[in-house]
Design a protein around this motif. Structure first.
Motif, mmCIF file in Angstrom:
data_model
loop_
_atom_site.group_PDB
_atom_site.id
_atom_site.type_symbol
_atom_site.label_atom_id
_atom_site.label_comp_id
_atom_site.label_asym_id
_atom_site.label_seq_id
_atom_site.Cartn_x
_atom_site.Cartn_y
_atom_site.Cartn_z
ATOM 1 N N ILE A 33 45.689 50.733 48.133
ATOM 2 C CA ILE A 33 46.095 49.871 49.245
ATOM 3 C C ILE A 33 46.227 48.433 48.747
ATOM 4 C CG2 ILE A 33 45.315 48.848 51.430
ATOM 5 C CD1 ILE A 33 44.172 51.609 52.158
ATOM 6 N N GLY A 34 45.307 48.003 47.889
ATOM 7 C CA GLY A 34 45.398 46.660 47.307
ATOM 8 C C GLY A 34 46.690 46.477 46.535
ATOM 9 N N LYS A 35 47.081 47.485 45.750
ATOM 10 C CA LYS A 35 48.337 47.400 44.999
ATOM 11 C C LYS A 35 49.531 47.332 45.963
ATOM 12 C CE LYS A 35 48.913 49.119 40.966
ATOM 13 N NZ LYS A 35 48.736 48.885 39.555
ATOM 14 N N SER A 36 49.476 48.126 47.024
ATOM 15 C CA SER A 36 50.549 48.121 48.014
ATOM 16 C C SER A 36 50.653 46.766 48.707
ATOM 17 C CB SER A 36 50.309 49.226 49.044
ATOM 18 O OG SER A 36 51.282 49.188 50.063
ATOM 19 N N TYR A 88 34.885 46.429 45.875
ATOM 20 C CA TYR A 88 35.929 45.422 45.687
ATOM 21 C C TYR A 88 37.180 46.017 45.051
ATOM 22 C CZ TYR A 88 32.519 42.138 47.289
ATOM 23 O OH TYR A 88 31.621 41.477 48.079
ATOM 24 N N GLN A 89 37.422 47.287 45.344
ATOM 25 C CA GLN A 89 38.618 47.949 44.822
ATOM 26 C C GLN A 89 39.893 47.401 45.459
ATOM 27 O OE1 GLN A 89 37.865 49.120 42.046
ATOM 28 N NE2 GLN A 89 38.248 51.294 42.228
ATOM 29 N N LEU A 90 39.835 46.991 46.711
ATOM 30 C CA LEU A 90 41.002 46.412 47.375
ATOM 31 C C LEU A 90 41.467 45.171 46.616
ATOM 32 C CD1 LEU A 90 42.842 46.446 49.993
ATOM 33 C CD2 LEU A 90 41.199 44.809 50.922
ATOM 34 N N ILE A 106 52.618 47.686 32.875
ATOM 35 C CA ILE A 106 51.563 48.386 33.598
ATOM 36 C C ILE A 106 50.229 47.659 33.419
ATOM 37 C CG2 ILE A 106 50.266 50.552 33.752
ATOM 38 C CD1 ILE A 106 53.138 50.740 34.828
ATOM 39 N N SER A 107 49.536 47.440 34.545
ATOM 40 C CA SER A 107 48.236 46.769 34.531
ATOM 41 C C SER A 107 47.259 47.526 35.412
ATOM 42 C CB SER A 107 48.363 45.329 35.042
ATOM 43 O OG SER A 107 49.197 44.571 34.203
ATOM 44 N N GLY A 108 46.012 47.488 35.031
ATOM 45 C CA GLY A 108 44.950 48.118 35.805
ATOM 46 C C GLY A 108 43.749 47.198 35.872
#
Length: 131
Positions: A33-36, A88-90, A106-108
């Motif tokens: 959801i954070g990525k979105s 704090y994954q969002l 690509i980043s993570g």
């Protein structure tokens, strides 16, 4: 008192409702959801990202280290180190996507809690470009 009331409502949704609704997949879903959200609300600079975090009531963000393929952010907030049990994954997903967009690679992100603050590490694979 209004700020406390707003924070209480936000904390209820963030810490209780979402955890109950999403169950065991809570952390993973929040990351995506954070990525979105980052794709919906792109910010072109670190300074604007810091402002976004403040306006979203996600805390105070600072970039504390920048290397070629790694960035380290520090997130602080008045609720940290108290009874707040949020993950704090969002925020991590949001940061990962912003950096991915900036670098077109690509980043993570991963995060750790340390001494009442959150450290979010963004790793970028410069060899894995987005087409």
């Amino acid at each position: 008192m209004e700020v406390e009331t707003n924070r209480f409502g936000y904390d209820l949704i963030r810490n209780d409702v979402l955890r109950d609704l999403l169950g065991k997949d809570h952390d993973t879903i929040l990351y995506w959801i954070g990525k979105s959200l980052a794709r919906k609300y792109p910010v072109p600079t670190v300074e604007e990202m810091i402002t976004f975090f403040e306006e979203a009531n996600w805390g105070t963000l600072a970039r504390i280290k920048e290397k070629k393929q790694e960035q380290l952010f520090e997130l602080t907030g008045e609720w940290m180190n108290k009874s707040d049990q949020r993950c704090y994954q969002l925020e991590a997903g949001f940061l990962a996507q912003q950096v991915e967009t900036w670098n077109n690679c690509i980043s993570g992100a991963t995060y750790t809690e340390k001494n009442g603050l959150i450290l979010i590490k963004i790793e970028t694979d410069k060899k894995d470009t987005i087409k």
